[in-house]
Design a protein around this motif. Structure first.
Motif, PDB file in Angstrom:
ATOM      1  N   ASN A   1       0.840  -1.202   0.000  1.00 55.85           N
ATOM      2  CA  ASN A   1       0.000   0.000   0.000  1.00 55.85           C
ATOM      3  C   ASN A   1       0.876   1.253   0.000  1.00 55.85           C
ATOM      4  O   ASN A   1       0.635   2.188  -0.752  1.00 55.85           O
ATOM      5  CB  ASN A   1      -0.917   0.042   1.229  1.00 55.85           C
ATOM      6  N   ARG A   2       1.868   1.249   0.847  1.00 52.84           N
ATOM      7  CA  ARG A   2       2.752   2.412   0.985  1.00 52.84           C
ATOM      8  C   ARG A   2       3.543   2.677  -0.296  1.00 52.84           C
ATOM      9  O   ARG A   2       3.834   3.820  -0.635  1.00 52.84           O
ATOM     10  CB  ARG A   2       3.690   2.199   2.175  1.00 52.84           C
ATOM     11  N   SER A   3       3.850   1.634  -1.056  1.00 57.07           N
ATOM     12  CA  SER A   3       4.670   1.809  -2.262  1.00 57.07           C
ATOM     13  C   SER A   3       3.948   2.589  -3.366  1.00 57.07           C
ATOM     14  O   SER A   3       4.586   3.096  -4.281  1.00 57.07           O
ATOM     15  CB  SER A   3       5.134   0.448  -2.799  1.00 57.07           C
ATOM     16  N   PHE A   4       2.640   2.722  -3.268  1.00 51.53           N
ATOM     17  CA  PHE A   4       1.874   3.418  -4.306  1.00 51.53           C
ATOM     18  C   PHE A   4       1.477   4.847  -3.915  1.00 51.53           C
ATOM     19  O   PHE A   4       0.896   5.564  -4.721  1.00 51.53           O
ATOM     20  CB  PHE A   4       0.622   2.620  -4.679  1.00 51.53           C
ATOM     21  N   ILE A   5       1.788   5.274  -2.694  1.00 52.58           N
ATOM     22  CA  ILE A   5       1.421   6.633  -2.274  1.00 52.58           C
ATOM     23  C   ILE A   5       2.301   7.647  -2.999  1.00 52.58           C
ATOM     24  O   ILE A   5       3.506   7.464  -3.131  1.00 52.58           O
ATOM     25  CB  ILE A   5       1.500   6.799  -0.733  1.00 52.58           C
ATOM     26  N   ARG A   6       1.675   8.708  -3.526  1.00 57.27           N
ATOM     27  CA  ARG A   6       2.414   9.721  -4.280  1.00 57.27           C
ATOM     28  C   ARG A   6       2.287  11.121  -3.691  1.00 57.27           C
ATOM     29  O   ARG A   6       3.020  12.021  -4.072  1.00 57.27           O
ATOM     30  CB  ARG A   6       1.941   9.756  -5.740  1.00 57.27           C
ATOM     31  N   GLY A   7       1.324  11.310  -2.783  1.00 61.81           N
ATOM     32  CA  GLY A   7       1.132  12.606  -2.147  1.00 61.81           C
ATOM     33  C   GLY A   7       0.101  12.483  -1.045  1.00 61.81           C
ATOM     34  O   GLY A   7      -0.606  11.481  -0.947  1.00 61.81           O
ATOM     35  N   VAL A   8       0.032  13.517  -0.199  1.00 65.47           N
ATOM     36  CA  VAL A   8      -0.932  13.513   0.900  1.00 65.47           C
ATOM     37  C   VAL A   8      -1.564  14.891   1.031  1.00 65.47           C
ATOM     38  O   VAL A   8      -0.918  15.914   0.801  1.00 65.47           O
ATOM     39  CB  VAL A   8      -0.276  13.062   2.234  1.00 65.47           C
ATOM     40  N   ILE A   9      -2.843  14.878   1.382  1.00 62.29           N
ATOM     41  CA  ILE A   9      -3.616  16.079   1.679  1.00 62.29           C
ATOM     42  C   ILE A   9      -4.248  15.839   3.039  1.00 62.29           C
ATOM     43  O   ILE A   9      -4.755  14.740   3.301  1.00 62.29           O
ATOM     44  CB  ILE A   9      -4.692  16.316   0.599  1.00 62.29           C
ATOM     45  N   SER A  10      -4.202  16.844   3.907  1.00 64.47           N
ATOM     46  CA  SER A  10      -4.755  16.627   5.248  1.00 64.47           C
ATOM     47  C   SER A  10      -5.784  17.687   5.615  1.00 64.47           C
ATOM     48  O   SER A  10      -5.742  18.818   5.133  1.00 64.47           O
ATOM     49  CB  SER A  10      -3.639  16.604   6.287  1.00 64.47           C
ATOM     50  N   SER A  11      -6.704  17.255   6.460  1.00 62.68           N
ATOM     51  CA  SER A  11      -7.676  18.179   7.028  1.00 62.68           C
ATOM     52  C   SER A  11      -7.387  18.296   8.522  1.00 62.68           C
ATOM     53  O   SER A  11      -6.676  17.474   9.099  1.00 62.68           O
ATOM     54  CB  SER A  11      -9.104  17.685   6.794  1.00 62.68           C
ATOM     55  N   GLY A  12      -7.948  19.312   9.108  1.00 60.29           N
ATOM     56  CA  GLY A  12      -7.745  19.509  10.538  1.00 60.29           C
ATOM     57  C   GLY A  12      -8.673  20.577  11.067  1.00 60.29           C
ATOM     58  O   GLY A  12      -9.557  21.065  10.365  1.00 60.29           O
ATOM     59  N   ASN A  13      -8.425  20.925  12.305  1.00 60.29           N
ATOM     60  CA  ASN A  13      -9.220  21.921  12.993  1.00 60.29           C
ATOM     61  C   ASN A  13      -8.247  22.968  13.528  1.00 60.29           C
ATOM     62  O   ASN A  13      -7.293  22.618  14.224  1.00 60.29           O
ATOM     63  CB  ASN A  13      -9.984  21.238  14.133  1.00 60.29           C
ATOM     64  N   THR A  14      -8.464  24.220  13.198  1.00 64.60           N
ATOM     65  CA  THR A  14      -7.538  25.263  13.661  1.00 64.60           C
ATOM     66  C   THR A  14      -7.494  25.349  15.183  1.00 64.60           C
ATOM     67  O   THR A  14      -6.528  25.870  15.732  1.00 64.60           O
ATOM     68  CB  THR A  14      -7.895  26.643  13.063  1.00 64.60           C
ATOM     69  N   ASN A  15      -8.488  24.786  15.860  1.00 61.64           N
ATOM     70  CA  ASN A  15      -8.454  24.733  17.329  1.00 61.64           C
ATOM     71  C   ASN A  15      -7.311  23.850  17.836  1.00 61.64           C
ATOM     72  O   ASN A  15      -6.961  23.916  19.005  1.00 61.64           O
ATOM     73  CB  ASN A  15      -9.780  24.202  17.897  1.00 61.64           C
ATOM     74  N   PHE A  16      -6.732  23.022  16.964  1.00 63.65           N
ATOM     75  CA  PHE A  16      -5.618  22.145  17.348  1.00 63.65           C
ATOM     76  C   PHE A  16      -4.300  22.900  17.432  1.00 63.65           C
ATOM     77  O   PHE A  16      -3.271  22.317  17.751  1.00 63.65           O
ATOM     78  CB  PHE A  16      -5.466  20.983  16.363  1.00 63.65           C
ATOM     79  N   GLY A  17      -4.292  24.179  17.102  1.00 60.79           N
ATOM     80  CA  GLY A  17      -3.080  24.997  17.204  1.00 60.79           C
ATOM     81  C   GLY A  17      -1.968  24.479  16.314  1.00 60.79           C
ATOM     82  O   GLY A  17      -2.158  24.273  15.117  1.00 60.79           O
TER      83      GLY A  17
END
Length: 166
Positions: free
Chosen positions: A98-114
């Motif tokens: 699975n890891r061998s095919f990853i080409r990029g990452v996009i993440s979401s979050g909450n600005t409350n997490f600082g």
């Protein structure tokens, strides 16, 4: 992330590309389904991108992706950077194939997490030596959706064309 040996057949996409696939999006969404809504709003299949979902529950069948993909992941941990990557995503990426095919990452979050805002993306990018392509808050804005919906197919198409010219 530790190594896990596994030679398994590719899973079926949750949503299949409408034409010939140029790659995939793999995402994880918790019970809040914020990431699910974001991915659905991007309508990747209409741009020839397969969509796979990392299972939420441990008893669900393991996901095996065997095509180049961009990972879309929420940031967990409530501000604790050490817990930013969801356990299910760690498990998925611990599979070497699975890891061998990853080409990029996009993440979401909450600005409350600082300082931990969207930290999962940076951590995965660092460990997998891939670009941390974009970040957005919660379910994203219309602008976020448009950028990602256009950017991922363009990125995957460039990767595919580069591979074909080698």
């Amino acid at each position: 992330m530790c190594e896990q040996e596994s030679i398994q057949q590719s899973s079926e996409p949750e949503s299949r590309a409408q034409g010939e696939s140029i790659g995939a999006v793999v995402y994880f969404s918790s019970v809040s389904e914020n990431t699910l809504r974001f991915v659905q709003n991007c309508d990747f299949p209409s741009n020839n991108v397969n969509v796979y979902r990392i299972p939420l529950r441990p008893k669900d069948p393991e996901l095996n992706v065997r095509e180049p993909y961009v990972l879309i992941v929420p940031t967990y941990g409530g501000g604790n950077i050490a817990k930013a990557i969801p356990m299910q995503v760690r498990k998925f990426l611990n599979n070497r194939e699975n890891r061998s095919f990853i080409r990029g990452v996009i993440s979401s979050g909450n600005t409350n997490f600082g300082d931990a805002y969207c930290a999962a993306g940076g951590q995965i990018a660092g460990k997998c030596a891939i670009p941390n392509m974009y970040s957005f808050e919660l379910t994203g804005t219309q602008e976020d959706i448009e950028k990602v919906a256009q950017g991922i197919p363009k990125f995957l198409k460039q990767l595919k064309e580069a591979k074909e010219t080698k």
